[in-house]
Design an enzyme around this catalytic site. Structure first.
Site, PDB file in Angstrom:
ATOM      1  N   TYR A  33     -11.792   2.372   7.494  1.00  0.00           N
ATOM      2  CA  TYR A  33     -10.476   2.858   8.332  1.00  0.00           C
ATOM      3  C   TYR A  33      -9.526   3.390   7.538  1.00  0.00           C
ATOM      4  O   TYR A  33      -9.251   2.674   6.504  1.00  0.00           O
ATOM      5  CB  TYR A  33     -10.240   2.089   9.709  1.00  0.00           C
ATOM      6  N   ARG A  52      -7.940   6.634  -0.812  1.00  0.00           N
ATOM      7  CA  ARG A  52      -8.229   5.194  -0.570  1.00  0.00           C
ATOM      8  C   ARG A  52      -9.391   5.260   0.319  1.00  0.00           C
ATOM      9  O   ARG A  52     -10.378   4.487   0.085  1.00  0.00           O
ATOM     10  CB  ARG A  52      -7.117   4.452  -0.049  1.00  0.00           C
ATOM     11  N   ARG A 100     -30.390  -2.216  15.761  1.00  0.00           N
ATOM     12  CA  ARG A 100     -29.703  -3.344  15.065  1.00  0.00           C
ATOM     13  C   ARG A 100     -30.713  -3.931  14.055  1.00  0.00           C
ATOM     14  O   ARG A 100     -31.627  -4.589  14.577  1.00  0.00           O
ATOM     15  CB  ARG A 100     -29.258  -4.526  15.946  1.00  0.00           C
ATOM     16  N   LYS A 147     -10.788  -1.277   2.590  1.00  0.00           N
ATOM     17  CA  LYS A 147     -10.224  -1.256   3.771  1.00  0.00           C
ATOM     18  C   LYS A 147     -11.418  -1.177   4.886  1.00  0.00           C
ATOM     19  O   LYS A 147     -11.571  -0.141   5.901  1.00  0.00           O
ATOM     20  CB  LYS A 147      -9.317  -0.033   4.138  1.00  0.00           C
ATOM     21  N   GLU A 179      -0.949 -11.215   0.956  1.00  0.00           N
ATOM     22  CA  GLU A 179      -0.264 -10.247   1.528  1.00  0.00           C
ATOM     23  C   GLU A 179      -0.419 -10.605   3.134  1.00  0.00           C
ATOM     24  O   GLU A 179      -0.650 -11.571   3.582  1.00  0.00           O
ATOM     25  CB  GLU A 179      -1.267  -8.645   1.487  1.00  0.00           C
ATOM     26  N   LEU A 204      -5.374  -5.519  -0.280  1.00  0.00           N
ATOM     27  CA  LEU A 204      -5.478  -4.013  -0.157  1.00  0.00           C
ATOM     28  C   LEU A 204      -4.559  -3.352  -1.033  1.00  0.00           C
ATOM     29  O   LEU A 204      -3.433  -3.683  -1.137  1.00  0.00           O
ATOM     30  CB  LEU A 204      -5.275  -3.658   1.323  1.00  0.00           C
TER      31      LEU A 204
HETATM   32  N1  PDD Z   1      -2.594  -1.905   7.627  1.00  0.00           N
HETATM   33  N2  PDD Z   1      -2.219  -5.020   3.745  1.00  0.00           N
HETATM   34  C1  PDD Z   1      -3.297  -5.035   4.752  1.00  0.00           C
HETATM   35  C2  PDD Z   1      -4.250  -6.270   4.902  1.00  0.00           C
HETATM   36  C3  PDD Z   1      -3.212  -3.909   5.571  1.00  0.00           C
HETATM   37  O1  PDD Z   1      -3.792  -3.914   6.595  1.00  0.00           O
HETATM   38  C4  PDD Z   1      -2.568  -3.013   5.465  1.00  0.00           C
HETATM   39  C5  PDD Z   1      -2.218  -1.560   6.321  1.00  0.00           C
HETATM   40  C6  PDD Z   1      -1.509  -2.901   4.127  1.00  0.00           C
HETATM   41  C7  PDD Z   1      -0.365  -1.947   3.738  1.00  0.00           C
HETATM   42  O2  PDD Z   1      -1.196  -0.760   3.411  1.00  0.00           O
HETATM   43  P1  PDD Z   1      -0.472   0.589   3.630  1.00  0.00           P
HETATM   44  O3  PDD Z   1       1.035   0.653   3.026  1.00  0.00           O
HETATM   45  O4  PDD Z   1      -1.397   1.621   3.073  1.00  0.00           O
HETATM   46  O5  PDD Z   1      -0.499   1.034   5.278  1.00  0.00           O
HETATM   47  C8  PDD Z   1      -1.739  -3.996   3.413  1.00  0.00           C
HETATM   48  C9  PDD Z   1      -2.708  -0.763   8.452  1.00  0.00           C
HETATM   49  C10 PDD Z   1      -1.334  -0.169   8.889  1.00  0.00           C
HETATM   50  C11 PDD Z   1      -3.259  -1.418   9.926  1.00  0.00           C
HETATM   51  O6  PDD Z   1      -4.230  -2.011   9.563  1.00  0.00           O
HETATM   52  O7  PDD Z   1      -2.881  -0.873  10.847  1.00  0.00           O
END
Ligand code: PDD
Length: 282
Positions: A33, A52, A100, A147, A179, A204
């Protein structure tokens, strides 16, 4: 007006959009996603989000169903049809639909879904008050650079945050912060140096992170990409988190201990301002 979502070629009202039970995203979390911020109907920093997406899909062997130009056109179509001003555009691509089984044909048609979410991004309360975080063990797999829609560890981390009455959880591995559950973690040391973990398979590669580091460089702010321990974060002058959904948000307490004087720090506020200026100008 009902929210319109994009599903496999069509824009349909949310309550009519249906995904088969045999979708591998549902059964296996077998998908990728992306989330891009939207300000005034404009996608912010979208090119690196699409890059990405492309990379994540490639890493798990799903052919990207669209070119960047097609994605961008679909995203803007979605924004326009929904009259989205400020908020987010969510994209999901799963490997597709098949009986499945862990294995499936390599030529399945990926499922593509997109939806908008209206959200206060410019001036939410958290930008002024800051947020508190709690630390939790990082329970995730070893390819956090992808992601993936498999977000169970992050859901559990967010539940732990909610149970503690705070907004975000910082995940910790071997004593070091990896993170946030859905954001990148930063601290600012007492010498003014901005510190965040370097990119690797442990985190990420945040798009907002990268934009903030570029802004820091452009404005002569010192930064260092290195892991930081929870103990160092507790003694930091400032802390903040970044994501498409929160931009730059001050962190004012960690595990119940105030960061600095317990208020959003001046450098963090400056970085948020610079980020918003950059976003408005792009
Ligand atoms: N999440 N680290 C993780 C684990 C994340 O899920 C996200 C973003 C980030 C920040 O990445 P970016 O700056 O590219 O949004 C770091 C999104 C917003 C979500 O899952 O809704």
């Amino acid at each position: 007006m009902p929210r319109l979502v994009y599903l496999n070629g069509d824009f349909v009202p949310l309550d009519q959009a249906q995904i088969p039970v045999m979708d591998r995203g549902f059964l296996f979390g077998d998908g990728i996603y992306e989330v891009t911020a939207v300000l005034g109907g404009r996608l912010i920093d979208n090119a690196p989000h699409l890059a990405r997406l492309e990379r994540s899909l490639e890493e798990i062997g799903i052919a990207n169903p669209h070119t960047d130009m097609e994605w961008t056109r679909l995203q803007y179509d979605l924004i326009r049809r929904n009259g989205l001003g400020d908020g987010l555009v969510y994209i999901e691509v799963t490997r597709g639909v098949f009986e499945r089984d862990f294995l499936c044909p390599t030529d399945l048609r990926p499922t593509v879904a997109m939806f908008p979410q209206a959200k206060e991004l410019r001036d939410p309360p958290a930008a002024t008050t800051g947020v508190a975080v709690v630390t939790v063990p990082d329970l995730r797999w070893k390819r956090r650079d992808i992601k993936s829609v498999a977000l169970l560890a992050q859901v559990l981390a967010k539940q732990a945050a909610r149970a503690a009455g705070v907004a975000e959880a910082w995940m910790v591995e071997d004593g070091y912060v990896t993170e946030g559950a859905s954001s990148t973690a930063f601290i600012i040391a007492s010498d003014g140096r901005i510190v965040t973990r370097p990119l690797s398979t442990a985190v990420l590669p945040g798009i907002t992170r990268s934009a903030v580091l570029k802004l820091a460089e452009r404005h002569g702010l010192r930064f260092e990409e290195r892991p930081f321990a929870v103990a160092e974060a507790l003694g930091a002058a400032e802390a903040f988190l970044t994501s498409a959904s929160s931009l730059v948000t001050p962190v004012v307490a960690i595990d119940g201990h105030p960061v600095g004087d317990g208020k959003p720090g001046p450098l963090t506020k400056e970085l948020r301002k610079l980020y918003l200026q950059m976003a408005e100008a792009s």
